[in-house]
Design a protein around this motif. Structure first.
Motif: not given
Length: 472
Positions: A137, A340, A390, A406
């Motif tokens: 991260g 994602s 993440q 994230k």
């Protein structure tokens, strides 16, 4: 399907005092090193992202142009030395060298332009591009870029923002940690201790693979260099790597290369696994050595059969994006991954439910957890948890799955129940840092061995603090 709304919030560490606070309520962790990497970093990185070199701490001296360019080449690399050759000072002292530097730069620009037309996936391989695909991260700014536990003994490798890897042992003084540092070792993305070996660790970075032998007598400040450096000209920068179970093969991936490289380091051999499509970004070798998961920078991801001439099965993410993080169950029968663009945890099963099924039957991808951000606190002002994932880590006993995110600062913990042909998952609780500003940078579990039979989660926070959390 499991959801984050059922999570229970653990008390933040700021509400607990004494040794229990430092060790996350478990006296068994008192012998673990107390690491705050921000106190150990050698220099503060400026907003411009300048790197510190040892020569900058000395008074300037007059040196010739060639000598200065040579020194910068060995300290910072070819690009920096070329910029020095084209600089104002070099142009005044040696105009012919500066002119030669201009011609070399023009040739390199033409070659790079032609390369981008033929291989468009190689464009933009800077630090920002690397940070997009690594599991760490805020990789660009976090004080800790990677963690790696030794598989058989108590050794923890911590890679910092300063491109220095520090090795910590049980009951050791953090200030006396062994240090692995080299001018070649820049922009570290991944690390892995070699299985069935006490002292060998491989560090993946922009320049390739740095192979180190960490001796017991190594002390802080000792000038050492990697015992070997492995690199493939197309497979750079290294963004992911994984050892197989017995440490005979090392798989590496790069966001600038379509091929996965299988290294046999003892024999100095390598085998590229080639497929048409986008470059590979993430690798995960199954614990049973049967499968190698490979995500790409695009929608495509593959699972390679390691025992059937490296045959592969291909999948595509449904809503676009790419696979951000993935992990295998300890038994190797289940693969979990998150894309994602979609906050959904998916399961891929690698066990036949019927003896009549053939190995060519299609495997089904099933959603098993909703990771959409939600409020789990008592009041509406409580911080959110969840969103786009993440990183994930599964404990060695197969009882807990840990996910970082994230855009939110807490870590979600799920209970997992592995059966022969099925996997059940339920929300358990969340973990937060000492302050609201702390974000998890990297998470991993300490492997099980004779002296450690308990699942211990290791969390590297953005502040540089390392936290240990023991599970029941």
């Amino acid at each position: 399907m499991a959801a984050l709304t059922n999570l229970k919030e653990c008390p933040p560490l700021s509400m607990v005092s004494g040794v229990a606070r430092r060790q996350t309520h478990s006296p068994e962790l008192q012998c673990y090193p107390q690491i705050r990497l921000n106190n150990e970093l050698m220099a503060t990185h400026t907003a411009a992202g300048q790197r510190f070199y040892g020569g900058q701490s000395f008074l300037p001296v007059e040196e010739g142009v060639l000598k200065r360019i040579t020194r910068i080449f060995f300290d910072a690399g070819f690009r920096e030395s070329l910029e020095e050759a084209r600089g104002t000072k070099s142009r005044e002292q040696a105009p012919l060298i500066a002119l030669a530097g201009d011609y070399i730069a023009q040739i390199l620009d033409l070659v790079n332009g032609l390369k981008l037309k033929i291989f468009p996936h190689t464009q933009g391989l800077g630090a920002e591009r690397i940070a997009q695909f690594v599991e760490t991260g805020d990789w660009l700014n976090s004080n800790v870029r990677c963690l790696a536990w030794h598989l058989h003994i108590f050794k923890l490798a911590v890679a910092g923002l300063d491109d220095v890897v520090r090795i910590y042992t049980k009951d050791s003084n953090p200030a006396a940690a062994a240090v692995l540092k080299s001018p070649i070792q820049t922009e570290i993305t991944c690390m892995a201790w070699r299985p069935l070996c006490a002292s060998q660790i491989v560090i993946g970075c922009r320049q390739g693979l740095c192979f180190w032998k960490v001796e017991t007598a190594m002390h802080l400040g000792r000038a050492i260099a990697p015992s070997q450096i492995f690199r493939h000209p197309a497979n750079l920068p290294i963004t992911s790597m994984q050892w197989n179970k017995d440490g005979t093969q090392l798989a590496t991936a790069s966001i600038g290369d379509r091929s996965i490289i299988i290294w046999q380091l003892d024999n100095a051999l390598m085998q590229p696994l080639k497929r048409l499509g986008p470059p590979c970004s993430l690798l995960k070798w199954s614990p049973d050595n049967d499968w190698l998961f490979a995500a790409t920078v695009d929608r495509v991801f593959r699972v390679w059969n390691c025992h059937n001439r490296w045959t592969t099965e291909r999948w595509v993410c449904g809503n676009g994006g790419y696979v951000q993080t993935a992990c295998w169950s300890p038994c190797g029968r289940f693969l979990l991954f998150v894309s994602s663009t979609e906050p959904i945890l998916y399961r891929l099963q690698f066990v036949q439910q019927s003896l009549l099924k053939s190995s060519s039957d299609e495997k089904e991808v099933l959603p098993i957890a909703d990771l959409n951000a939600c409020n789990t606190g008592i009041d509406a002002n409580s911080p959110l948890i969840g969103g786009h994932a993440q990183q994930m880590a599964w404990d060695p006993h197969g009882n807990y799955l840990v996910i970082s995110f994230k855009s939110t600062n807490s870590i979600a913990v799920f209970r997992t129940f592995i059966q022969k042909f099925d996997l059940n998952i339920s929300a358990a609780y969340s973990l937060s840092g000492e302050t609201a500003a702390e974000r998890p940078s990297f998470i991993c579990f300490q492997p099980l061995y004779k002296e450690n039979e308990r699942s211990v989660l290791t969390i590297a926070w953005s502040s540089g603090r390392i936290q240990y959390h023991a599970f029941d």
